[in-house]
Design a protein around this motif. Sequence first.
Motif, PDB file in Angstrom:
ATOM      1  N   THR A 134       3.275  13.746  13.690  1.00 45.04           N
ATOM      2  CA  THR A 134       4.353  13.639  12.702  1.00 45.04           C
ATOM      3  C   THR A 134       3.826  13.792  11.284  1.00 45.04           C
ATOM      4  O   THR A 134       4.429  14.483  10.453  1.00 45.04           O
ATOM      5  N   ILE A 135       2.720  13.158  10.997  1.00 49.86           N
ATOM      6  CA  ILE A 135       2.226  13.160   9.610  1.00 49.86           C
ATOM      7  C   ILE A 135       1.198  14.264   9.364  1.00 49.86           C
ATOM      8  O   ILE A 135       0.604  14.329   8.278  1.00 49.86           O
ATOM      9  N   GLY A 136       0.974  15.125  10.371  1.00 54.43           N
ATOM     10  CA  GLY A 136       0.122  16.286  10.167  1.00 54.43           C
ATOM     11  C   GLY A 136      -1.360  16.047  10.306  1.00 54.43           C
ATOM     12  O   GLY A 136      -2.171  16.881   9.895  1.00 54.43           O
ATOM     13  N   LEU A 137      -1.740  14.917  10.918  1.00 64.80           N
ATOM     14  CA  LEU A 137      -3.171  14.668  11.137  1.00 64.80           C
ATOM     15  C   LEU A 137      -3.725  15.570  12.239  1.00 64.80           C
ATOM     16  O   LEU A 137      -4.914  15.874  12.269  1.00 64.80           O
ATOM     17  N   ILE A 138      -2.860  15.946  13.177  1.00 64.49           N
ATOM     18  CA  ILE A 138      -3.278  16.841  14.257  1.00 64.49           C
ATOM     19  C   ILE A 138      -2.247  17.967  14.389  1.00 64.49           C
ATOM     20  O   ILE A 138      -1.096  17.822  13.975  1.00 64.49           O
ATOM     21  N   ASP A 139      -2.691  19.103  14.980  1.00 59.52           N
ATOM     22  CA  ASP A 139      -1.758  20.194  15.251  1.00 59.52           C
ATOM     23  C   ASP A 139      -1.396  20.182  16.732  1.00 59.52           C
ATOM     24  O   ASP A 139      -1.830  19.313  17.498  1.00 59.52           O
ATOM     25  N   SER A 140      -0.604  21.164  17.148  1.00 57.16           N
ATOM     26  CA  SER A 140      -0.132  21.184  18.530  1.00 57.16           C
ATOM     27  C   SER A 140      -1.279  21.362  19.523  1.00 57.16           C
ATOM     28  O   SER A 140      -1.252  20.813  20.627  1.00 57.16           O
ATOM     29  N   LYS A 141      -2.299  22.123  19.139  1.00 59.85           N
ATOM     30  CA  LYS A 141      -3.441  22.328  20.032  1.00 59.85           C
ATOM     31  C   LYS A 141      -4.193  21.016  20.261  1.00 59.85           C
ATOM     32  O   LYS A 141      -4.537  20.669  21.396  1.00 59.85           O
ATOM     33  N   GLU A 160      11.636   9.333   9.163  1.00 62.09           N
ATOM     34  CA  GLU A 160      12.470  10.519   9.006  1.00 62.09           C
ATOM     35  C   GLU A 160      12.150  11.597  10.041  1.00 62.09           C
ATOM     36  O   GLU A 160      13.067  12.258  10.548  1.00 62.09           O
ATOM     37  N   PHE A 161      10.875  11.759  10.372  1.00 65.76           N
ATOM     38  CA  PHE A 161      10.480  12.916  11.179  1.00 65.76           C
ATOM     39  C   PHE A 161       9.798  12.568  12.501  1.00 65.76           C
ATOM     40  O   PHE A 161       9.361  13.468  13.206  1.00 65.76           O
ATOM     41  N   GLY A 162       9.701  11.291  12.826  1.00 69.70           N
ATOM     42  CA  GLY A 162       9.020  10.899  14.070  1.00 69.70           C
ATOM     43  C   GLY A 162       9.817   9.888  14.868  1.00 69.70           C
ATOM     44  O   GLY A 162       9.356   8.763  15.087  1.00 69.70           O
ATOM     45  N   ASP A 173       0.879  -1.170   0.000  1.00 67.94           N
ATOM     46  CA  ASP A 173       0.000   0.000   0.000  1.00 67.94           C
ATOM     47  C   ASP A 173       0.920   1.225   0.000  1.00 67.94           C
ATOM     48  O   ASP A 173       1.484   1.604   1.020  1.00 67.94           O
ATOM     49  N   THR A 174       1.070   1.839  -1.173  1.00 74.15           N
ATOM     50  CA  THR A 174       2.058   2.910  -1.363  1.00 74.15           C
ATOM     51  C   THR A 174       1.868   4.050  -0.380  1.00 74.15           C
ATOM     52  O   THR A 174       2.829   4.579   0.191  1.00 74.15           O
ATOM     53  N   SER A 175       0.629   4.456  -0.168  1.00 74.57           N
ATOM     54  CA  SER A 175       0.351   5.565   0.742  1.00 74.57           C
ATOM     55  C   SER A 175       0.787   5.230   2.164  1.00 74.57           C
ATOM     56  O   SER A 175       1.385   6.054   2.861  1.00 74.57           O
ATOM     57  N   PHE A 176       0.494   4.011   2.592  1.00 72.85           N
ATOM     58  CA  PHE A 176       0.865   3.562   3.932  1.00 72.85           C
ATOM     59  C   PHE A 176       2.386   3.517   4.068  1.00 72.85           C
ATOM     60  O   PHE A 176       2.951   3.919   5.091  1.00 72.85           O
ATOM     61  N   PHE A 177       3.061   3.039   3.024  1.00 72.98           N
ATOM     62  CA  PHE A 177       4.520   2.952   3.052  1.00 72.98           C
ATOM     63  C   PHE A 177       5.152   4.342   3.147  1.00 72.98           C
ATOM     64  O   PHE A 177       6.082   4.573   3.927  1.00 72.98           O
ATOM     65  N   LYS A 178       4.633   5.291   2.364  1.00 67.73           N
ATOM     66  CA  LYS A 178       5.160   6.656   2.419  1.00 67.73           C
ATOM     67  C   LYS A 178       4.957   7.264   3.803  1.00 67.73           C
ATOM     68  O   LYS A 178       5.811   7.984   4.326  1.00 67.73           O
ATOM     69  N   THR A 179       3.813   6.966   4.405  1.00 67.37           N
ATOM     70  CA  THR A 179       3.552   7.450   5.762  1.00 67.37           C
ATOM     71  C   THR A 179       4.579   6.885   6.731  1.00 67.37           C
ATOM     72  O   THR A 179       5.121   7.601   7.582  1.00 67.37           O
TER      73      THR A 179
END
Length: 930
Positions: free
Chosen positions: A629-636, A581-583, A569-575
């Motif tokens: 990490t993936i931008g689903l939520i913000d800091s708030k 890299e960032f989490g 699942d390409t989308s899952f792999f990219k996530t």
Amino acid sequence: MSNEEIKYSLSEAFKNFLVNVSEGIITGEQYDLIIEKLNENAIKYFFDNSSESNLIRILSSIFDKKTFLIDSLKYHHHLEIICAISSLSNYLTDIIVRNPEYLYKIFDQDYLSSSIEDEILFTEIDNSVDNFKTLASKTKMLRNLKRKYLLKIGVCDILAFKDLKQTTADLSKLANLLSSKLFEICYEEIGKKYAIELPKDYALCSLGKLGGNELNYSSDIDLILLYKENFEIEKVNRDYHELISEALQVFIREATSITSSSYLYRVDFRLRPDGRNSLLCRTISDYLRYYETRGEDWERQMLIKLGFVAGDKNLFLHFKNYIDGFIYPKSFHNSITETITKMKRSIEAGLIDETNIKLIPGGIRDIEFSVQALQLMNGGRFPKLKTGNTLEALNELLRTDLITLTEYKVLKDAYILYRKLEHFVQLMNDKQTHSLPQDVELANKLSKFLGYKTTDELNNSINNFRKAVKEIYSSIVEIKSGESKSNYADINFRDIHKAKSNVKFLSSGLSLLGEKQFDITTIKLFHEIEPELVGYLQSSNSPDLVLENFIKVIRNSSIPSVWYSSFKDTSFFKTFLTICEFGQRSIDYMFSSKKLRDLFLSKKVFNEVDVRNIESLETVLFILSVQFTIGLIDSKCFSDTLSSFITKKVILHIEEKKISYPFFVASLGSFATSEMSFGSDVDLIVVVEDLNTSPSAQNDFQELLVELRKTLNPIEVDFRLRPEGNNSPLVWDLEGYSKYINSRMRIWEFQALSKAKFLYGSENIFDSLINSVSKKLNDYSNDFIIEEVNKMYKSKLSFSHTNQTKLDVKNSHGALITIDTILGSLQLRNSKYYREFVNCSHSDKLRLLNDFFTLEESERIKQNFLFLKKCQITMQNLFVMNKSVIPNDKNKIQQLAHVLGFDDSKSFIESLQKIFKENIDLLNKTRNFL
């Protein structure tokens, strides 16, 4: 070699022989009918001159020829059976000639097709041998029984009454029981020799084809023998090892000696530890110590086929269970596939006979080595793979998706064909051979027996199987570690050598120590997702880190193929790669917890968080880390969710205490205002109405503190912001707290309580306390508040900055602490604001700004706060830190800048410094309001 269809006709010499045999027994018409039936079977079973000679030998050996001929007219299958034996097995012919009394047994089709039952055969062996006194006569009887049952098994085989698996199982069962009885006899002989009764403290074990229940007609029997312990036998002045070794030598002699009645079995003990030059047998402890310290990969492979023959079954099972971890370890110090490859190359280097169906490339060995490699690499995960039988193992490999259906069919069909070829050439002359016949007539007979019209057709089939088997073997065993069809050359790795090593591991399980554990399915799956990986790495600013974290997860996962399959699942792999890299915090959670790895694989980690359905703080932090990490939520959203979860847990623990006296628990700090980050503490205060009527309060809330610390670990839970701090009682009552407020409460404590939020208990007590605080504020002048706030602010800056050159998004001059001071100062300026904004979140408190600043200034403070908060949580998530200091490492600053949307670190730092300056200017303006 001629491939023409030849219709064999019985010779005149044979007809004259039959005339002489049948004269006076049957009529001429009956004679013609027998000749007709014999001719039909001669054609059916591919007769040649040798076949006819065998038929004459069988007929000549029959005692009662009259009965046989008359019965043959009634039961035509009698003639078919002797024709099949005459044509297809000189060995079975010899058995009948030697023991013609066996003939009528095999004419009985119920007997012929019946299974060989262990108990029945064991009883027959026991009863037969017990009739004899001497060792020689007992051994001779065992040889006779072997011939009797080999005839039954062989005839069933050539008449296709049983398939290959049943045939090899019967051959193995026969060899196992005969060998077991022979060793028992030899063991007893040694006991008689020394006039002692020896204990049954040994286990005779099988290996190889016997251990796998897949014995050939002419296979050697590979054995090892171990015993419980050595001890002195005072009566004969010998130790147990000497006596059992003597029994073993007698056993080898009796089994292998060639007499007029042939031999029983060729037995071999060369697979024992240290080989042919070592002791014939050892204690179980010696065996286990050897495999623990010096066992080699080829011995793991050998021990797959470990089986029980004779002795103490419990001792055998203890040994088998103990070495299971040696045979199927979690990792190999040397690659098992490399060991198998070396063994195979050694075999092929000494191969002279290119017709040896066992050893040629693409032959039986390639099938067995392929299967065994997959068993060794996966047996620890799939216990049903732990079988010594090749066909059973193939079925399990297919069931567990370790081989494809196509590979299964190729390996199974090739194995069955090759083993049938072996059986044909071994049954013909009882020779231990694996070579295809070169004699034209015999080769033609073999082809037709196997269902091929011509020898060319058989040879084509063999060649096609060899090619297909070689390809499968290569894909399983001979994949070169780390070789990849994808291009890694364009990736900007900082450590190219380490990157190559990481790719080798991901592609085949090969580490720096030479461990190569991935099966073919896992390897194939990786190559399917590899182009996506390469594409991501080419665009990544931290490709080394991505690979390191990818490995961190895969290395700790018991079934890497599940991950690789999910990554199709390409989308899952990219996530996932984005998280690598960032989490870093998310990766560390996955590394340490199978539960969290499974949660990620299930993709439920991406669902909206419902704190009511989550029990573990670790789970909440992991989900929030991934989603942030993936931008689903913000800091708030991060802070709100974490605060909500902790609130739920705190309230749950309080309710479980079932406290009866009036009290309240309130939160303070970032927990109260929903500003939490990964580095936040949980600050609480507790106040009871009256300590005199609540004698258990101190103990109750001390217990609560202990429970909360355990539940919310690693977040620190404390009541340190209570009056007088850590040196005072944990619980205060309303009267005592009020006196403290009016007599000696400091401005920083007023500011701390300005963030108070009611959690549980009596709101009336809470309101009374806050009213006392806000009322007391009226006693202080603005100048005094300004002076105290400035002292407090400078103290925090000084305390948090041992190195003033570092940028701290929380505690630097102009950072989050500055915004916090702005809001706290405004709230302290009069009781109205103080009371109104207690019990509020930070975002609600920002409304305070509207009464003092311009719309533009208010919006600027709000945006600065959101950016700094995002920066703080991003750093903590990215670098797994609890502080808020910008790292000194240039690469890390660049990485942080990239996550936050900046092109380079310079623009990020400049933007951060600009925000600091704006906040400082606004703080200075705030002081004018006071």
